[in-house]
Scaffold this active site. Structure first.
Site, PDB file in Angstrom:
ATOM      1  N   GLY A 145     -37.139  18.354  40.396  1.00  0.00           N
ATOM      2  CA  GLY A 145     -37.308  17.767  39.057  1.00  0.00           C
ATOM      3  C   GLY A 145     -38.179  16.527  39.016  1.00  0.00           C
ATOM      4  O   GLY A 145     -38.562  16.075  37.937  1.00  0.00           O
ATOM      5  N   GLY A 183     -41.167  -0.467  29.908  1.00  0.00           N
ATOM      6  CA  GLY A 183     -40.595  -1.812  29.761  1.00  0.00           C
ATOM      7  C   GLY A 183     -39.839  -1.945  28.448  1.00  0.00           C
ATOM      8  O   GLY A 183     -38.726  -2.488  28.410  1.00  0.00           O
ATOM      9  N   LEU A 184     -40.416  -1.427  27.368  1.00  0.00           N
ATOM     10  CA  LEU A 184     -39.759  -1.574  26.058  1.00  0.00           C
ATOM     11  C   LEU A 184     -38.538  -0.668  25.936  1.00  0.00           C
ATOM     12  O   LEU A 184     -37.531  -1.050  25.339  1.00  0.00           O
ATOM     13  CB  LEU A 184     -40.750  -1.298  24.926  1.00  0.00           C
ATOM     14  CG  LEU A 184     -41.916  -2.290  24.815  1.00  0.00           C
ATOM     15  CD1 LEU A 184     -42.730  -2.024  23.568  1.00  0.00           C
ATOM     16  CD2 LEU A 184     -41.437  -3.744  24.827  1.00  0.00           C
ATOM     17  N   VAL A 204     -46.846 -13.108  34.923  1.00  0.00           N
ATOM     18  CA  VAL A 204     -45.853 -13.542  35.913  1.00  0.00           C
ATOM     19  C   VAL A 204     -46.585 -13.683  37.250  1.00  0.00           C
ATOM     20  O   VAL A 204     -47.244 -12.747  37.703  1.00  0.00           O
ATOM     21  CB  VAL A 204     -44.713 -12.512  36.010  1.00  0.00           C
ATOM     22  CG1 VAL A 204     -43.848 -12.771  37.240  1.00  0.00           C
ATOM     23  CG2 VAL A 204     -43.871 -12.547  34.747  1.00  0.00           C
ATOM     24  N   MET A 217     -49.934   9.641  31.741  1.00  0.00           N
ATOM     25  CA  MET A 217     -48.847   9.963  32.676  1.00  0.00           C
ATOM     26  C   MET A 217     -47.620  10.357  31.863  1.00  0.00           C
ATOM     27  O   MET A 217     -46.723   9.549  31.614  1.00  0.00           O
ATOM     28  CB  MET A 217     -48.573   8.772  33.584  1.00  0.00           C
ATOM     29  CG  MET A 217     -49.645   8.600  34.645  1.00  0.00           C
ATOM     30  SD  MET A 217     -49.236   7.261  35.750  1.00  0.00           S
ATOM     31  CE  MET A 217     -50.297   7.614  37.151  1.00  0.00           C
ATOM     32  N   HIS A 248     -36.012  19.630   1.489  1.00  0.00           N
ATOM     33  CA  HIS A 248     -35.519  18.374   0.930  1.00  0.00           C
ATOM     34  C   HIS A 248     -33.998  18.324   1.053  1.00  0.00           C
ATOM     35  O   HIS A 248     -33.346  19.337   0.811  1.00  0.00           O
ATOM     36  CB  HIS A 248     -35.898  18.279  -0.552  1.00  0.00           C
ATOM     37  CG  HIS A 248     -35.329  17.057  -1.213  1.00  0.00           C
ATOM     38  ND1 HIS A 248     -35.867  15.804  -1.013  1.00  0.00           N
ATOM     39  CD2 HIS A 248     -34.256  16.901  -2.025  1.00  0.00           C
ATOM     40  CE1 HIS A 248     -35.151  14.922  -1.695  1.00  0.00           C
ATOM     41  NE2 HIS A 248     -34.165  15.556  -2.321  1.00  0.00           N
TER      42      HIS A 248
END
Ligand SMILES: Cc1cc2nc3c(=O)[nH]c(=O)nc-3n(C[C@H](O)[C@H](O)[C@H](O)COP(=O)(O)OP(=O)(O)OC[C@H]3O[C@@H](n4cnc5c(N)ncnc54)[C@H](O)[C@@H]3O)c2cc1C
Length: 467
Positions: free
Chosen positions: A39, A186-187, A238, A320, A446
């Site tokens: 996987g 990251g988010l 950083v 990716m 709807h």
């Protein structure tokens, strides 16, 4: 040892889908995988476990935030992190054993070990116990994927300084989490831990989040995430981590250079991107060339410069994404079976599973401006959609970009509930070169969220009805 028609190295979404499709087309297939489970990144430490945690953390937050307003009294929800992690692990187990089942069903032979190309048509498999064997195949597909890109000067220990893999398995909710990189991973993982109680700060080198995403979408996403409590330090880098104390002290400098500020945190998640993984494959010896970013060079048939050796997925150029790897796997299987395999790179959707979700397909406004293509924008807010209001999910919009001359839809961007599901409709339309008028004229049930897609298309073509 039988000679195979196809030997696939790597069983991620690129490799396993390629193997199954090739077997369905009548080829005799072997797969080599160095991990204990099949996987790849996606099923083991990527798409699937992250989506499990995103879903459950969202439920946790909704139970505290939304339930009282819906008239559901359950008291203050309490987090049982081990149980949440157990659910995630069970989901991963079910998915990876699903691949093992599909290999069996399709009579695909699998070999556990690290594959390296001994020569065209010959793959050496090194086993953990030091033994090795050779698997012969008429064609080889490299589907070895990617791993987390390192950040210069930062040592990852997967305990306090983690990649996405460590961030998917933290033993406790950190009080403070500093995320390096405001990209998708990251988010998403920042969102998970923020919902579970962490104070999250995201440091990003660029002056915007989600590079590559439509600028208006990224600005809205930043506003919504900031409203949820995620703090952003943009245009910042950083440069070092002092891990001697109880807290980590992270040196953050302006991207353009300048004095460093020290930020204290408990966990640092390094999410600065991913790089192709081709270590130990023996590519140089086999004469397989890489590009300047370490990706295997292939032509339109996914063939490397060496006859019989192909490559797909994160190991080659392009987004990716798991579904991109899968589609390349199918295309190469079809090509090897004598068919016309093809991937349309103009219509590859991308989804960011924050809350609300962010999904896009095709061109952004910035892409169209850069290409000098005239376009019309049609937008529709979820605040004007009845179903979204019923769900208390009013943030976000659908934006359709249509060619000014032909009305053909060139891009679609959705920030809102289930955006990742709704984008498929836009992808189908674009695959058939549909126009905004086509989308605007299709009858949509709807009340559904996808009526917002129709209304945005109407707005691009002529006028929306409900705003
Ligand atoms: C946290 C996270 C979340 C993500 N979420 C999403 C998402 O929501 N949607 C999405 O589309 N994408 C997502 N991705 C990206 C996605 O996981 C990748 O794009 C995808 O897995 C690439 O598939 P692949 O088959 O090319 O490679 P991989 O999935 O990386 O698989 C490669 C396999 O090859 C094996 N291998 C490597 N070298 C050898 C060797 N020499 N011999 C034998 N085996 C070898 C590896 O062990 C691995 O199993 C996410 C990634 C991460 C890290």
């Amino acid at each position: 040892m039988p000679t195979y028609d196809l030997v696939v190295i790597g069983s991620g979404p690129g490799g396993y889908v390629c193997a199954i499709k090739a077997a369905q087309l009548g080829l005799k297939v072997a797969v080599i995988e160095k991990n204990p489970t099949f996987g790849g990144t996606c099923l083991n430490v990527g798409c699937i476990p992250s989506k499990a945690l995103l879903h459950t953390s969202e439920m946790f937050e909704a139970a505290g935030r939304d339930f009282p307003g819906f008239g559901i009294k359950v008291g203050k929800p309490e987090l049982d992190l081990p149980a949440m992690m157990k659910h995630k692990d069970q989901v991963v187990d079910a998915n990876v054993s699903g691949v093992a089942f599909l290999f069996k069903k399709n009579k695909i032979d699998s070999f556990r070990g690290t594959g390296s190309i001994a020569a065209p048509g010959s793959v050496r498999v090194a086993h953990e116990d030091g033994s090795s064997e050779t698997v012969e195949g008429k064609a080889i597909v490299i589907a070895t994927g990617s791993d987390s890109a390192p950040l210069r000067g930062i040592e990852v220990d997967e305990k306090r300084v983690v990649t996405s893999t460590g961030a998917l398995a933290l033993a406790a909710v950190p009080k403070r989490l500093l995320v390096v990189g405001a990209g998708i991973i990251g988010l998403e993982l920042g969102s998970v831990w923020r919902r579970l109680g962490s104070e999250v700060t995201v440091v990003e080198f660029l002056d915007r989040i989600l590079p590559g995403t439509d600028g208006e979408v990224a600005r809205l996403a930043q506003r919504l995430l900031a409203r949820q409590g995620v703090q952003f330090r943009l245009a910042s880098k950083v440069t070092g981590i002092d891990d001697k104390g109880k807290s980590l002290r992270v040196a953050v400098e302006p991207a353009a250079g300048g004095a460093a500020e020290m930020l204290e945190t408990d966990i640092v998640l390094v999410a600065v991107g991913r790089r192709p993984y081709t270590t130990g494959l023996g590519l140089a010896e086999a004469g397989v060339a890489l590009d300047e970013r370490g990706r295997v060079k292939v032509d339109a048939q996914f063939q490397t410069g060496v006859a019989g050796i192909h490559a797909i997925g994160d190991a080659i150029a392009g987004p990716m994404l798991a579904h991109k790897a899968e589609d390349e796997g199918i295309a190469v299987a079809e090509i090897l079976a004598g068919q016309a395999g093809h991937v349309n790179y103009d219509v590859i959707p991308s989804v960011i599973y924050t809350h609300p979700e962010i999904a896009s397909v095709g061109k952004s406004e910035e892409d169209l401006k850069a290409a000098g293509i005239g376009y019309r924008v049609g937008k529709f807010p979820f605040s004007a959609n009845g179903r979204a209001r019923a769900m208390a999910e009013k943030d976000g919009f659908v934006k359709i970009l249509a060619d000014a001359a032909t009305d053909r839809v060139l891009g679609a961007h959705i920030v809102g509930p289930f955006a990742g599901e709704m984008i498929a409709e836009c992808a189908v339309l674009m695959e058939f070169a549909g126009a905004a008028e086509d989308l605007g004229r299709i009858c949509h049930a709807h009340p559904t969220l996808s009526e917002a897609v129709k209304e945005a298309a109407l707005a691009a073509w002529t006028k929306p009805i409900h705003v």
